[in-house]
Design a protein around this motif. Structure first.
Motif, PDB file in Angstrom:
ATOM      1  N   GLN A 178       0.815  -1.209   0.000  1.00  0.00           N
ATOM      2  CA  GLN A 178       0.000   0.000   0.000  1.00  0.00           C
ATOM      3  C   GLN A 178       0.856   1.269   0.000  1.00  0.00           C
ATOM      4  O   GLN A 178       0.469   2.277   0.579  1.00  0.00           O
ATOM      5  CB  GLN A 178      -0.904   0.008   1.249  1.00  0.00           C
ATOM      6  N   GLU A 179       1.980   1.237  -0.660  1.00  0.00           N
ATOM      7  CA  GLU A 179       2.867   2.402  -0.664  1.00  0.00           C
ATOM      8  C   GLU A 179       2.191   3.620  -1.268  1.00  0.00           C
ATOM      9  O   GLU A 179       2.407   4.757  -0.827  1.00  0.00           O
ATOM     10  CB  GLU A 179       4.155   2.084  -1.430  1.00  0.00           C
ATOM     11  N   ALA A 180       1.332   3.411  -2.269  1.00  0.00           N
ATOM     12  CA  ALA A 180       0.632   4.546  -2.889  1.00  0.00           C
ATOM     13  C   ALA A 180      -0.293   5.236  -1.905  1.00  0.00           C
ATOM     14  O   ALA A 180      -0.466   6.462  -1.952  1.00  0.00           O
ATOM     15  CB  ALA A 180      -0.169   4.059  -4.103  1.00  0.00           C
ATOM     16  N   PHE A 181      -0.876   4.474  -0.988  1.00  0.00           N
ATOM     17  CA  PHE A 181      -1.741   5.082   0.034  1.00  0.00           C
ATOM     18  C   PHE A 181      -0.929   6.006   0.940  1.00  0.00           C
ATOM     19  O   PHE A 181      -1.349   7.123   1.243  1.00  0.00           O
ATOM     20  CB  PHE A 181      -2.408   3.986   0.860  1.00  0.00           C
ATOM     21  N   PHE A 182       0.231   5.550   1.391  1.00  0.00           N
ATOM     22  CA  PHE A 182       1.043   6.370   2.281  1.00  0.00           C
ATOM     23  C   PHE A 182       1.592   7.605   1.565  1.00  0.00           C
ATOM     24  O   PHE A 182       1.851   8.628   2.194  1.00  0.00           O
ATOM     25  CB  PHE A 182       2.200   5.538   2.845  1.00  0.00           C
TER      26      PHE A 182
END
Length: 502
Positions: free
Chosen positions: A374-378
């Motif tokens: 979920q790197e895009a969320f962070f």
């Protein structure tokens, strides 16, 4: 038939007490873990809590290569005598009591001299705390000031004790006076007096009675009076709607109400404004509003361009095996029974420490895997949350799905997007029409629906089919019933209930 011996090899998973304890520690929340560790400290004499000052002293001694030396009685005595000599050599230096006397004597000219109490006379912290007044206490205070007789006040205390948190009397007066020598008629008279207390509407037995009691405080000036025409309801429009048309009002069926009462829609709208200003739960201001602070288990921060997972052990007791117990086990001075007891507690303590260490490593490993997915969320927020299931994380870290479920239960992380529960990252996905094989998180779709409803025209709210059409226009494959499901999960009313005519 004859007997014979066979040698067979087999593998079995045996849930030992130690393994059960490790699994239990893994799924505990932060508060539960803190309570469990404190319980271990109380029950196991081999475990002791390490203070930060002790850790710093031991770390400094280990760096110097010198073991920490405990001060002897002679050393303490010499230090005390040296301190006394220094005080005699420096008479200008004041002791702790001297400083207190110095500040107490600091008064300007013209000040009135009052006796100064010592620190022991100050109230404790617990004595200075205040608690909010409850609804029962507020009503009992008013009951003590009213002009009722002592017998009536006893009935009033019974009635007040049976009110719920919303201020309603949900049981009958016969049940209130059951087992006493009071009559329901007496209770009815006392209840009518309690219904005059603050807050307005308290003591009502249903919603219409509660609203009518509050309406009495506003005055009985008829808002859109119907008059006494044959076949029509008598009284004000507001009272008629409260008594007979609350269900229609909930469904925004204003035209039906106007037709039934034989009045114009404008009069119904005006009466609805008055009803919206009433309080359906009189006890709400006295309800508990304590906020429970959530402490994150891990922090996710960006360091040198990389997302890093940091375990939060602040506030948790830091435990170790007591050096005294180690020394006692190593020597031959302990008796057999004492040594057996210490051996048992030593094994339990070692297993607890290993379980805690393994728990911490597992949490960091699982959260690191979630951050990777979920790197895009962070980086960019909830709009870029990806669909994720437990199996993906389990395969990535090499664990079972049940272990991932235990790790993510009742645990939170803090990141630039705020405080987030670990379960928040696991959600289903919806297919996109523009990118084959690309899925969109259901959480993102719920956020899009919530924004559409927030930006809609209240006079013409969006229906579920219209919301689904807009989402399909954004290349999201979704059905109307899925929109209705997500809308219900977000506690968003239907289009008819969201409609406003004024």
């Amino acid at each position: 038939m004859k007997l014979r011996l066979d040698l067979r090899l087999s593998q079995k998973l045996i849930m030992t007490p130690q393994l059960q304890q490790a699994i239990k520690l893994l799924q505990l929340s932060r508060l539960e873990l803190q309570q469990t560790l404190e319980q271990h400290l109380l029950e196991n004499p081999v475990l002791e809590e390490v203070q930060s000052e002790v850790e710093e002293a031991e770390a400094a001694a280990s760096e110097d290569g010198v073991p920490p030396v405990e001060p002897s009685n002679d050393t303490v005595a010499s230090a005390e005598s040296a301190g006394t000599a220094n005080d005699r050599d420096n008479p200008e230096e004041l002791s702790a009591s001297g400083w207190e006397d110095y500040f107490d004597s600091d008064r300007r000219a013209g000040d009135v001299e009052y006796p100064s109490g010592g620190q022991d006379e100050m109230p404790s912290f617990e004595q200075t705390l205040t608690t909010a007044t409850s609804l029962e206490e507020h009503l009992r205070w008013q009951l003590s000031l009213c002009g009722l007789s002592e017998r009536e006040k006893m009935i009033g205390r019974l009635i007040i004790g049976n009110l719920d948190d919303d201020g309603y009397l949900r049981i009958s007066l016969e049940e209130v006076v059951a087992g006493t020598d009071f009559t329901p008629t007496e209770a009815e008279n006392v209840l009518s007096e309690i219904q005059k207390f603050d807050p307005a509407g308290v003591g009502a037995r249903n919603l219409p009675e509660c609203l009518l009691l509050q309406l009495g405080y506003l005055g009985r000036s008829p808002i859109g009076s119907i008059g006494a025409r044959p076949g029509a309801l008598r009284g004000a429009v507001v009272e008629s709607i409260i008594l007979h048309h609350l269900k229609d009002l909930e469904k925004k069926q204003y035209a039906k109400i106007a037709k039934t009462l034989d009045v114009s829609c404008e009069e119904v709208f005006e009466a609805t404004r008055v009803i919206e200003g009433l309080e359906p739960k009189p006890g709400r201001p006295f309800s508990s509003t304590d906020n429970h602070v959530i402490v994150p288990d891990v922090f996710v921060v960006k360091h040198e361009g990389q997302w890093v997972v940091l375990l939060n052990d602040e506030g948790l007791p830091r435990m170790r095996i007591s050096p005294y117990c180690k020394q006692l086990l190593a020597t031959q001075g302990a008796s057999g029974e004492t040594k057996a007891y210490l051996d048992e507690k030593m094994r339990a303590a070692q297993w607890v420490l290993r379980s805690i260490e393994q728990r911490n490593k597992t949490i960091v490993k699982v959260v690191s895997s979630i951050v990777k997915f979920q790197e895009a969320f962070f980086e960019q927020g909830v709009q870029h949350l990806r669909p994720l299931v437990l199996k993906q994380v389990a395969d990535d870290v090499g664990m079972h799905e049940s272990t991932i479920s235990r790790v993510t239960a009742n645990k939170y992380l803090y990141c630039p997007q705020g405080m987030v529960e670990l379960k928040y990252f696991f959600n289903a996905g919806l297919q996109r029409t523009d990118l084959q094989g690309e899925m969109l998180s259901s959480v993102t779709v719920r956020e899009m629906i919530r924004r559409m409803v927030a930006e809609e025209d209240s006079a013409h709210p969006l229906k579920d089919e219209e919301i689904a059409a807009r989402l399909r226009g954004q290349q999201i494959m979704i059905a109307r019933r899925t929109v209705a499901k997500y809308r219900a999960e977000e506690n968003i009313p239907s289009a008819s209930q969201r409609k406003r005519f004024f």
